[in-house]
Enzyme design. Sequence first.
Site, PDB file in Angstrom:
ATOM      1  N   ARG A 107      12.427  -5.223   3.394  1.00  0.00           N
ATOM      2  CA  ARG A 107      11.298  -4.717   4.181  1.00  0.00           C
ATOM      3  C   ARG A 107      11.719  -3.410   4.833  1.00  0.00           C
ATOM      4  O   ARG A 107      12.838  -3.278   5.338  1.00  0.00           O
ATOM      5  CB  ARG A 107      10.898  -5.704   5.277  1.00  0.00           C
ATOM      6  CG  ARG A 107      10.140  -6.944   4.799  1.00  0.00           C
ATOM      7  CD  ARG A 107       8.739  -6.620   4.283  1.00  0.00           C
ATOM      8  NE  ARG A 107       8.015  -7.814   3.870  1.00  0.00           N
ATOM      9  CZ  ARG A 107       8.045  -8.361   2.661  1.00  0.00           C
ATOM     10  NH1 ARG A 107       8.768  -7.808   1.709  1.00  0.00           N
ATOM     11  NH2 ARG A 107       7.344  -9.446   2.386  1.00  0.00           N
ATOM     12  N   HIS A 163       7.213  -0.708  -3.753  1.00  0.00           N
ATOM     13  CA  HIS A 163       7.252  -2.145  -3.434  1.00  0.00           C
ATOM     14  C   HIS A 163       6.923  -3.013  -4.661  1.00  0.00           C
ATOM     15  O   HIS A 163       5.901  -3.702  -4.689  1.00  0.00           O
ATOM     16  CB  HIS A 163       6.300  -2.462  -2.273  1.00  0.00           C
ATOM     17  CG  HIS A 163       6.647  -3.741  -1.564  1.00  0.00           C
ATOM     18  ND1 HIS A 163       6.425  -3.944  -0.234  1.00  0.00           N
ATOM     19  CD2 HIS A 163       7.208  -4.900  -2.003  1.00  0.00           C
ATOM     20  CE1 HIS A 163       6.814  -5.163   0.118  1.00  0.00           C
ATOM     21  NE2 HIS A 163       7.300  -5.760  -0.955  1.00  0.00           N
ATOM     22  N   GLU A 188       3.497   1.064   4.653  1.00  0.00           N
ATOM     23  CA  GLU A 188       3.143   1.176   3.224  1.00  0.00           C
ATOM     24  C   GLU A 188       1.639   1.195   3.068  1.00  0.00           C
ATOM     25  O   GLU A 188       0.941   0.525   3.833  1.00  0.00           O
ATOM     26  CB  GLU A 188       3.737  -0.007   2.450  1.00  0.00           C
ATOM     27  CG  GLU A 188       5.255   0.007   2.465  1.00  0.00           C
ATOM     28  CD  GLU A 188       5.861  -1.196   1.729  1.00  0.00           C
ATOM     29  OE1 GLU A 188       5.104  -2.048   1.215  1.00  0.00           O
ATOM     30  OE2 GLU A 188       7.091  -1.287   1.686  1.00  0.00           O
TER      31      GLU A 188
HETATM   32  C1  GLV Z   1       7.465  -9.255  -1.404  1.00  0.00           C
HETATM   33  O1  GLV Z   1       7.742  -8.294  -0.787  1.00  0.00           O
HETATM   34  C2  GLV Z   1       7.770 -10.582  -1.010  1.00  0.00           C
HETATM   35  O2  GLV Z   1       8.134 -10.819   0.148  1.00  0.00           O
HETATM   36  O3  GLV Z   1       7.632 -11.474  -1.845  1.00  0.00           O
END
Ligand code: GLV
Length: 321
Positions: free
Chosen positions: A238, A286, A267
């Site tokens: 993150r 991401h 984001e």
């Molecule tokens: C994606 O970022 C997740 O947490 O699965």
Amino acid sequence: MKPYVFITRRMPDEIIEKLEETCTVSMWEKQEEPVPQERLEEEIKQADGLFCTVTEPIDRPLIESAENLKVIATMAVGYNNIDVEAAAEKDITIAHTPGVLSETTADLTFALLMAAARRLPEGIETIKNNEWKTWSPFFLTGQDIHHATLGIIGMGRIGEAVAKRGTGFDMEIIYHNRTRKQEAEEKLGARYVEMDELLKTSDFICVMTPYTKDTHHLIDREAFKKMKNTAIFINSSRGGIVDEEALYEALKNGEIRGAGLDVFEGEPVGADHPLLSLPQVTALPHIGSASESTRMAMADMTANHILQVLSGKEADHEVKL
Ligand code: GLV
């Protein structure tokens, strides 16, 4: 009356059909655009089950406005977007998708590491911009991955899967975690070290911790100062775990050599994000768990969690406070 389920993003037909066997389903139909806040507010008031993704902040006011909600199932392993305490106060189950995405996310993390180490984005740009003039002895030279030291911060499932990949490249694996991971030490030869030692001695630093109040800006100015000038920093967990301004400065001032980022603090980021102006940053939007089969498995698991809770069972992967 069938329970009512709201899905915050377009899902494949088989997922909807599965839910529709026992539930009434409504869905935000778009795939490339998050559900508008007003629609979410309106739906959560009446829904028995909410199928959400990482892009929706499911905060206290939303949760408190829910009249029938029994389960919030997120199609993700990270659940920092959901107010877990507010849900617990209302006895609402939160379920997520650990495990099923670990290998896929580790693949992407390692791809990012390799791309940053060997400067793949710069190579691709060079060719596309017609700037490749000749083979040249020290042109686009990068950093060796094999036999380098890989430092993993957060040795959970994904951390272990990244470490496993590192062993195939004869890397020395060190890690820092809240608790020692005996199995990773035995199976992968990973060595537990204090955070300072990890920062000071790693050639590649991968952050793989969940994002919580405690890990907010865990990697800050001081952390970058401790890293080797040749270090490459990788984040596929993150964005908020890293102080992006500090990262920008560390890269700009040559305190570290490069970064591979699949996540950002806010984001989506636009092309004008300062980090994207640096050639030594390899950036992705991401996509850690984004293989077709893994995303299907995550969606299926999320649907199962909703069905389990709405039929009075425990969800397979419940988030416990
Ligand atoms: C994606 O970022 C997740 O947490 O699965």
